[in-house]
Write a protein that holds these residues in place. Structure first.
Motif, PDB file in Angstrom:
ATOM      1  N   GLY A  67       4.630 -15.526  13.115  1.00 55.37           N
ATOM      2  CA  GLY A  67       5.384 -14.359  12.679  1.00 55.37           C
ATOM      3  C   GLY A  67       5.206 -14.031  11.207  1.00 55.37           C
ATOM      4  O   GLY A  67       5.459 -12.919  10.778  1.00 55.37           O
ATOM      5  N   SER A  68       4.759 -15.008  10.422  1.00 51.87           N
ATOM      6  CA  SER A  68       4.595 -14.753   8.990  1.00 51.87           C
ATOM      7  C   SER A  68       3.385 -13.872   8.702  1.00 51.87           C
ATOM      8  O   SER A  68       3.280 -13.320   7.610  1.00 51.87           O
ATOM      9  N   PHE A  69       2.498 -13.727   9.644  1.00 51.44           N
ATOM     10  CA  PHE A  69       1.314 -12.898   9.423  1.00 51.44           C
ATOM     11  C   PHE A  69       1.574 -11.418   9.679  1.00 51.44           C
ATOM     12  O   PHE A  69       0.792 -10.589   9.240  1.00 51.44           O
ATOM     13  N   ILE A  70       2.640 -11.104  10.375  1.00 50.84           N
ATOM     14  CA  ILE A  70       2.898  -9.691  10.670  1.00 50.84           C
ATOM     15  C   ILE A  70       3.586  -8.983   9.515  1.00 50.84           C
ATOM     16  O   ILE A  70       3.872  -7.802   9.604  1.00 50.84           O
ATOM     17  N   HIS A  71       3.820  -9.686   8.427  1.00 47.42           N
ATOM     18  CA  HIS A  71       4.458  -9.096   7.254  1.00 47.42           C
ATOM     19  C   HIS A  71       3.445  -8.508   6.281  1.00 47.42           C
ATOM     20  O   HIS A  71       3.770  -8.297   5.121  1.00 47.42           O
ATOM     21  N   TRP A  72       2.252  -8.242   6.770  1.00 47.99           N
ATOM     22  CA  TRP A  72       1.229  -7.754   5.838  1.00 47.99           C
ATOM     23  C   TRP A  72       1.579  -6.411   5.196  1.00 47.99           C
ATOM     24  O   TRP A  72       1.170  -6.186   4.046  1.00 47.99           O
ATOM     25  N   PRO A  73       2.345  -5.504   5.826  1.00 42.37           N
ATOM     26  CA  PRO A  73       2.730  -4.291   5.077  1.00 42.37           C
ATOM     27  C   PRO A  73       3.604  -4.613   3.857  1.00 42.37           C
ATOM     28  O   PRO A  73       3.459  -3.994   2.799  1.00 42.37           O
ATOM     29  N   ALA A  74       4.483  -5.599   3.988  1.00 38.48           N
ATOM     30  CA  ALA A  74       5.298  -6.008   2.835  1.00 38.48           C
ATOM     31  C   ALA A  74       4.419  -6.647   1.769  1.00 38.48           C
ATOM     32  O   ALA A  74       4.664  -6.463   0.567  1.00 38.48           O
ATOM     33  N   ASP A  75       3.386  -7.377   2.186  1.00 40.46           N
ATOM     34  CA  ASP A  75       2.448  -7.950   1.221  1.00 40.46           C
ATOM     35  C   ASP A  75       1.737  -6.857   0.434  1.00 40.46           C
ATOM     36  O   ASP A  75       1.514  -7.001  -0.777  1.00 40.46           O
ATOM     37  N   VAL A  76       1.380  -5.782   1.106  1.00 44.92           N
ATOM     38  CA  VAL A  76       0.727  -4.660   0.421  1.00 44.92           C
ATOM     39  C   VAL A  76       1.681  -4.031  -0.591  1.00 44.92           C
ATOM     40  O   VAL A  76       1.302  -3.746  -1.738  1.00 44.92           O
ATOM     41  N   VAL A  77       2.927  -3.835  -0.197  1.00 45.11           N
ATOM     42  CA  VAL A  77       3.909  -3.219  -1.089  1.00 45.11           C
ATOM     43  C   VAL A  77       4.166  -4.101  -2.311  1.00 45.11           C
ATOM     44  O   VAL A  77       4.192  -3.617  -3.452  1.00 45.11           O
ATOM     45  N   TRP A  82       3.134  -5.532  -8.065  1.00 44.14           N
ATOM     46  CA  TRP A  82       2.544  -6.399  -9.088  1.00 44.14           C
ATOM     47  C   TRP A  82       1.477  -5.671  -9.892  1.00 44.14           C
ATOM     48  O   TRP A  82       1.325  -5.925 -11.092  1.00 44.14           O
ATOM     49  N   TRP A  83       0.726  -4.785  -9.260  1.00 47.94           N
ATOM     50  CA  TRP A  83      -0.256  -4.005 -10.024  1.00 47.94           C
ATOM     51  C   TRP A  83       0.453  -3.103 -11.025  1.00 47.94           C
ATOM     52  O   TRP A  83      -0.036  -2.892 -12.151  1.00 47.94           O
ATOM     53  N   VAL A  84       1.604  -2.562 -10.634  1.00 48.41           N
ATOM     54  CA  VAL A  84       2.391  -1.741 -11.556  1.00 48.41           C
ATOM     55  C   VAL A  84       2.896  -2.600 -12.717  1.00 48.41           C
ATOM     56  O   VAL A  84       2.857  -2.174 -13.880  1.00 48.41           O
ATOM     57  N   VAL A  85       3.363  -3.804 -12.416  1.00 50.23           N
ATOM     58  CA  VAL A  85       3.804  -4.721 -13.474  1.00 50.23           C
ATOM     59  C   VAL A  85       2.653  -5.005 -14.435  1.00 50.23           C
ATOM     60  O   VAL A  85       2.824  -4.972 -15.657  1.00 50.23           O
ATOM     61  N   PHE A  86       1.482  -5.267 -13.891  1.00 50.58           N
ATOM     62  CA  PHE A  86       0.307  -5.527 -14.721  1.00 50.58           C
ATOM     63  C   PHE A  86       0.026  -4.346 -15.648  1.00 50.58           C
ATOM     64  O   PHE A  86      -0.180  -4.519 -16.854  1.00 50.58           O
ATOM     65  N   GLY A  87       0.049  -3.143 -15.108  1.00 52.45           N
ATOM     66  CA  GLY A  87      -0.197  -1.957 -15.920  1.00 52.45           C
ATOM     67  C   GLY A  87       0.871  -1.739 -16.982  1.00 52.45           C
ATOM     68  O   GLY A  87       0.565  -1.376 -18.122  1.00 52.45           O
ATOM     69  N   LEU A  88       2.135  -1.969 -16.625  1.00 56.62           N
ATOM     70  CA  LEU A  88       3.220  -1.802 -17.596  1.00 56.62           C
ATOM     71  C   LEU A  88       3.115  -2.803 -18.742  1.00 56.62           C
ATOM     72  O   LEU A  88       3.351  -2.458 -19.908  1.00 56.62           O
ATOM     73  N   LEU A 129      -3.324 -10.196  -7.082  1.00 53.21           N
ATOM     74  CA  LEU A 129      -4.477 -10.548  -6.249  1.00 53.21           C
ATOM     75  C   LEU A 129      -4.081 -11.415  -5.062  1.00 53.21           C
ATOM     76  O   LEU A 129      -4.559 -11.195  -3.941  1.00 53.21           O
ATOM     77  N   CYS A 130      -3.216 -12.385  -5.292  1.00 54.75           N
ATOM     78  CA  CYS A 130      -2.789 -13.265  -4.194  1.00 54.75           C
ATOM     79  C   CYS A 130      -2.047 -12.492  -3.113  1.00 54.75           C
ATOM     80  O   CYS A 130      -2.272 -12.714  -1.916  1.00 54.75           O
ATOM     81  N   TRP A 131      -1.160 -11.585  -3.510  1.00 52.25           N
ATOM     82  CA  TRP A 131      -0.439 -10.787  -2.511  1.00 52.25           C
ATOM     83  C   TRP A 131      -1.400  -9.877  -1.750  1.00 52.25           C
ATOM     84  O   TRP A 131      -1.230  -9.664  -0.544  1.00 52.25           O
ATOM     85  N   LEU A 132      -2.408  -9.346  -2.439  1.00 55.89           N
ATOM     86  CA  LEU A 132      -3.385  -8.497  -1.766  1.00 55.89           C
ATOM     87  C   LEU A 132      -4.232  -9.293  -0.777  1.00 55.89           C
ATOM     88  O   LEU A 132      -4.477  -8.842   0.351  1.00 55.89           O
ATOM     89  N   VAL A 133      -4.645 -10.490  -1.158  1.00 56.37           N
ATOM     90  CA  VAL A 133      -5.415 -11.337  -0.244  1.00 56.37           C
ATOM     91  C   VAL A 133      -4.543 -11.750   0.943  1.00 56.37           C
ATOM     92  O   VAL A 133      -5.027 -11.815   2.080  1.00 56.37           O
ATOM     93  N   SER A 134      -3.268 -12.021   0.704  1.00 62.03           N
ATOM     94  CA  SER A 134      -2.352 -12.336   1.813  1.00 62.03           C
ATOM     95  C   SER A 134      -2.238 -11.164   2.778  1.00 62.03           C
ATOM     96  O   SER A 134      -2.177 -11.358   3.998  1.00 62.03           O
ATOM     97  N   ALA A 135      -2.221  -9.955   2.237  1.00 65.59           N
ATOM     98  CA  ALA A 135      -2.165  -8.775   3.100  1.00 65.59           C
ATOM     99  C   ALA A 135      -3.435  -8.667   3.941  1.00 65.59           C
ATOM    100  O   ALA A 135      -3.359  -8.405   5.148  1.00 65.59           O
ATOM    101  N   PHE A 136      -4.592  -8.866   3.329  1.00 64.83           N
ATOM    102  CA  PHE A 136      -5.846  -8.806   4.081  1.00 64.83           C
ATOM    103  C   PHE A 136      -5.915  -9.915   5.127  1.00 64.83           C
ATOM    104  O   PHE A 136      -6.412  -9.697   6.233  1.00 64.83           O
ATOM    105  N   LEU A 137      -5.407 -11.087   4.792  1.00 62.83           N
ATOM    106  CA  LEU A 137      -5.378 -12.188   5.751  1.00 62.83           C
ATOM    107  C   LEU A 137      -4.458 -11.851   6.926  1.00 62.83           C
ATOM    108  O   LEU A 137      -4.784 -12.132   8.082  1.00 62.83           O
ATOM    109  N   GLY A 138      -3.324 -11.225   6.638  1.00 65.59           N
ATOM    110  CA  GLY A 138      -2.417 -10.806   7.706  1.00 65.59           C
ATOM    111  C   GLY A 138      -3.027  -9.734   8.584  1.00 65.59           C
ATOM    112  O   GLY A 138      -2.882  -9.753   9.807  1.00 65.59           O
TER     113      GLY A 138
END
Length: 162
Positions: A67-77, A82-88, A129-138
């Motif tokens: 069930g932890s793999f179906i959360h990939w939309p939340a991983d994308v969000v 985090w990309w916004v945090v990086f830019g800020l 990057l880690c959250w994005l890779v988790s999303a792709f893995l999901g």
């Protein structure tokens, strides 16, 4: 599929560690400027909220259940957050500490805040990057599965009523 579960657990641990580091570094800065206007510190409050949410979600999804793999939309969000945090954070420096990824000559002597900001930026980048890779893995796990005969079948994202 044990490799996918192991990779997922490693990514969740990395997400947890990176979010905790960013929360600590940003929290230290917020503590040092307490009493100032909240509007002036909005980017750092946002960073703390994203880090706290990341810590919570990475702890909840740390253990590799199917069930932890179906959360990939939340991983994308969360990755986008985090990309916004990086830019800020990069925008906050305005080049005052040199190029963002130039780590040459940085020492942690306690008087210079540039190493702290660069570490904060670097760990925000790694967390994104880690959250994005988790999303792709999901996405990979949801859309592919191995049959007993070794062939791959497409996994449906919905449940059949039949």
């Amino acid at each position: 599929m044990i490799l996918v579960d192991l990779l997922s657990m490693i990514l969740r641990l990395a997400e947890l560690a990176f979010a905790a580091i960013v929360a600590g570094l940003t929290g230290d800065y917020l503590h040092s400027v307490r009493g100032s206007s909240s509007w002036d510190q909005g980017r750092f409050i946002y960073t703390e909220v994203v880090a706290g949410l990341s810590i919570l979600l990475s702890l909840l999804w740390l253990f590799p259940f199917s069930g932890s793999f179906i959360h990939w939309p939340a991983d994308v969000v969360i990755s986008i957050c985090w990309w916004v945090v990086f830019g800020l954070l990069v925008n906050f420096l305005h080049g005052n500490c040199g190029y963002v990824f130039n780590w040459y000559g940085i020492n942690f002597d306690g008087h210079n805040t540039c190493p702290q900001w660069k570490a904060d930026i670097a760990f925000a980048f790694l967390s994104a990057l880690c959250w994005l890779v988790s999303a792709f893995l999901g996405i990979y796990w949801v859309h592919r599965r191995v049959a007993p005969d070794g062939t791959y079948h497409r996994r449906r994202w919905y449940r059949s009523r039949v």
